[in-house]
Motif scaffolding. Sequence first.
Motif, mmCIF file in Angstrom:
data_model
loop_
_atom_site.group_PDB
_atom_site.id
_atom_site.type_symbol
_atom_site.label_atom_id
_atom_site.label_comp_id
_atom_site.label_asym_id
_atom_site.label_seq_id
_atom_site.Cartn_x
_atom_site.Cartn_y
_atom_site.Cartn_z
ATOM 1 N N UNK A 86 -17.376 73.757 54.913
ATOM 2 C CA UNK A 86 -16.606 74.954 54.570
ATOM 3 C C UNK A 86 -17.198 75.652 53.353
ATOM 4 N N UNK A 87 -17.764 74.889 52.440
ATOM 5 C CA UNK A 87 -18.446 75.501 51.291
ATOM 6 C C UNK A 87 -19.671 76.294 51.751
ATOM 7 N N UNK A 88 -20.361 75.807 52.764
ATOM 8 C CA UNK A 88 -21.502 76.555 53.308
ATOM 9 C C UNK A 88 -21.043 77.884 53.896
ATOM 10 N N UNK A 89 -19.929 77.871 54.593
ATOM 11 C CA UNK A 89 -19.387 79.111 55.160
ATOM 12 C C UNK A 89 -19.051 80.086 54.043
ATOM 13 N N UNK A 90 -18.447 79.568 52.987
ATOM 14 C CA UNK A 90 -18.130 80.425 51.833
ATOM 15 C C UNK A 90 -19.398 81.037 51.263
ATOM 16 N N UNK A 91 -20.452 80.247 51.126
ATOM 17 C CA UNK A 91 -21.714 80.745 50.571
ATOM 18 C C UNK A 91 -22.276 81.878 51.435
ATOM 19 N N UNK A 92 -22.241 81.712 52.752
ATOM 20 C CA UNK A 92 -22.734 82.751 53.652
ATOM 21 C C UNK A 92 -21.967 84.054 53.431
ATOM 22 N N UNK A 93 -20.653 83.972 53.327
ATOM 23 C CA UNK A 93 -19.846 85.179 53.151
ATOM 24 C C UNK A 93 -20.097 85.833 51.799
ATOM 25 N N UNK A 94 -20.223 85.033 50.751
ATOM 26 C CA UNK A 94 -20.475 85.594 49.420
ATOM 27 C C UNK A 94 -21.828 86.294 49.392
ATOM 28 N N UNK A 95 -22.849 85.647 49.936
ATOM 29 C CA UNK A 95 -24.181 86.264 49.929
ATOM 30 C C UNK A 95 -24.209 87.537 50.761
ATOM 31 N N UNK A 96 -23.540 87.525 51.910
ATOM 32 C CA UNK A 96 -23.512 88.715 52.757
ATOM 33 C C UNK A 96 -22.739 89.843 52.089
ATOM 34 N N UNK A 97 -21.638 89.504 51.413
ATOM 35 C CA UNK A 97 -20.852 90.527 50.718
ATOM 36 C C UNK A 97 -21.666 91.171 49.607
ATOM 37 N N UNK A 98 -22.354 90.356 48.817
ATOM 38 C CA UNK A 98 -23.156 90.905 47.721
ATOM 39 C C UNK A 98 -24.303 91.746 48.251
ATOM 40 N N UNK A 99 -24.887 91.336 49.364
ATOM 41 C CA UNK A 99 -25.953 92.133 49.968
ATOM 42 C C UNK A 99 -25.434 93.473 50.459
ATOM 43 N N UNK A 100 -24.139 93.520 50.796
ATOM 44 C CA UNK A 100 -23.512 94.757 51.270
ATOM 45 C C UNK A 100 -22.923 95.584 50.132
ATOM 46 N N UNK A 101 -23.137 95.151 48.889
ATOM 47 C CA UNK A 101 -22.648 95.911 47.741
ATOM 48 C C UNK A 101 -21.253 95.553 47.288
ATOM 49 N N UNK A 102 -20.704 94.470 47.821
ATOM 50 C CA UNK A 102 -19.378 94.006 47.401
ATOM 51 C C UNK A 102 -19.572 92.793 46.499
ATOM 52 N N UNK A 103 -19.446 92.996 45.202
ATOM 53 C CA UNK A 103 -19.626 91.917 44.224
ATOM 54 C C UNK A 103 -18.517 92.033 43.192
ATOM 55 N N UNK A 104 -17.345 91.548 43.567
ATOM 56 C CA UNK A 104 -16.152 91.730 42.753
ATOM 57 C C UNK A 104 -15.613 90.392 42.257
ATOM 58 N N UNK A 105 -14.769 90.407 41.230
ATOM 59 C CA UNK A 105 -14.304 89.148 40.626
ATOM 60 C C UNK A 105 -13.635 88.199 41.607
ATOM 61 N N UNK A 106 -12.979 88.724 42.631
ATOM 62 C CA UNK A 106 -12.254 87.851 43.545
ATOM 63 C C UNK A 106 -13.155 86.991 44.413
ATOM 64 N N UNK A 107 -14.454 87.277 44.444
ATOM 65 C CA UNK A 107 -15.366 86.387 45.155
ATOM 66 C C UNK A 107 -15.411 85.013 44.498
ATOM 67 N N UNK A 108 -15.187 84.970 43.187
ATOM 68 C CA UNK A 108 -15.182 83.694 42.456
ATOM 69 C C UNK A 108 -13.769 83.279 42.067
ATOM 70 N N UNK A 109 -13.045 84.181 41.433
ATOM 71 C CA UNK A 109 -11.696 83.855 40.952
ATOM 72 C C UNK A 109 -10.640 84.328 41.949
ATOM 73 N N UNK A 110 -10.726 83.834 43.145
ATOM 74 C CA UNK A 110 -9.888 84.294 44.247
ATOM 75 C C UNK A 110 -8.399 84.098 43.989
ATOM 76 N N UNK A 111 -8.033 83.014 43.282
ATOM 77 C CA UNK A 111 -6.623 82.681 43.081
ATOM 78 C C UNK A 111 -5.887 83.724 42.250
ATOM 79 N N UNK A 112 -6.627 84.528 41.492
ATOM 80 C CA UNK A 112 -6.003 85.570 40.685
ATOM 81 C C UNK A 112 -5.675 86.817 41.500
ATOM 82 N N UNK A 113 -6.128 86.863 42.748
ATOM 83 C CA UNK A 113 -6.049 88.089 43.536
ATOM 84 C C UNK A 113 -5.278 87.920 44.841
#
Length: 278
Positions: A238-265
């Motif tokens: 499941x951590x690998x799946x998370x990594x794929x989504x984070x990398x794809x999001x950042x490649x698409x220009x989505x690099x926001x705090x909730x990618x890391x601190x999800x519980x705050x959002x």
Amino acid sequence: MAPRWEDRLRQFVPALLAEHPTLRGVAGDSAAVLHGSTTLGVEDAFSDLDVWLFLPEARLAALRAVERGSFFAFTLAGKEGHLNLESREECARRLDACDLPRIAELRRCRLLTDPNGWAGALVDRARQEMRAPVRRAWFCYHYVEMRSEHRACDNPIERGDAVALLLATTRTLEHAMRAALVLDGEPYPYSKWLARACAATPTGRAVLCLVEDVLDLLATDALRAPGPERQHPLSLKLREIRRVLVEAARAAGIDEPWLAQWWLFLDEARQGIEGVRW
């Protein structure tokens, strides 16, 4: 396969409406639309013919006053099908509110009858490119929910609770697949077609490969594997799946705090999908 049934249904549905004691006379106000598995090219012993019959709300209410239910079964050339009455206004509202499974159905549907052009205009709207605010809001929502469900795997792993782990893992995967499709600009379908849809998009394919790995782990009784959580094979996958989504999001220009601190959002993500329109 859809064109064959599409042509037959174009002849069949008007005749069915004309002969039915309750539906007689609605042809001028209605639009018939083929959707479901047939429009995906899936035809087997388990598939049927799914047809929406869209009507104005007032006309639908009048029909329901004399006919219990909105589901009418039929058989065409040995193939079972059903006609499901729907409010055209409600369908438009669902599209506006980003009901993504409904939008996915509308994108691939086939118009059978549309005397007023209303259904065609709705389908054209559904087939428009997903706007950036919609993509951002719904990816954020499913990503944050995925992280929350992944976290819900922690204690079941440590406690050896296989049933709780199964439920949390399934929810994690479902949110991950939906997030991948939205990130690729594709409205996701109903759950039973998620894997098929993921196979057709870049991020979806990357996630789907890891979902297949999870299935392989489940076949080895990984649900009952002991902790700790950080070394558990399912959690690592499941951590690998998370990594794929984070990398794809950042490649698409989505690099926001909730990618890391999800519980705050969590609340913000859930509220965010309420405020966007298709």
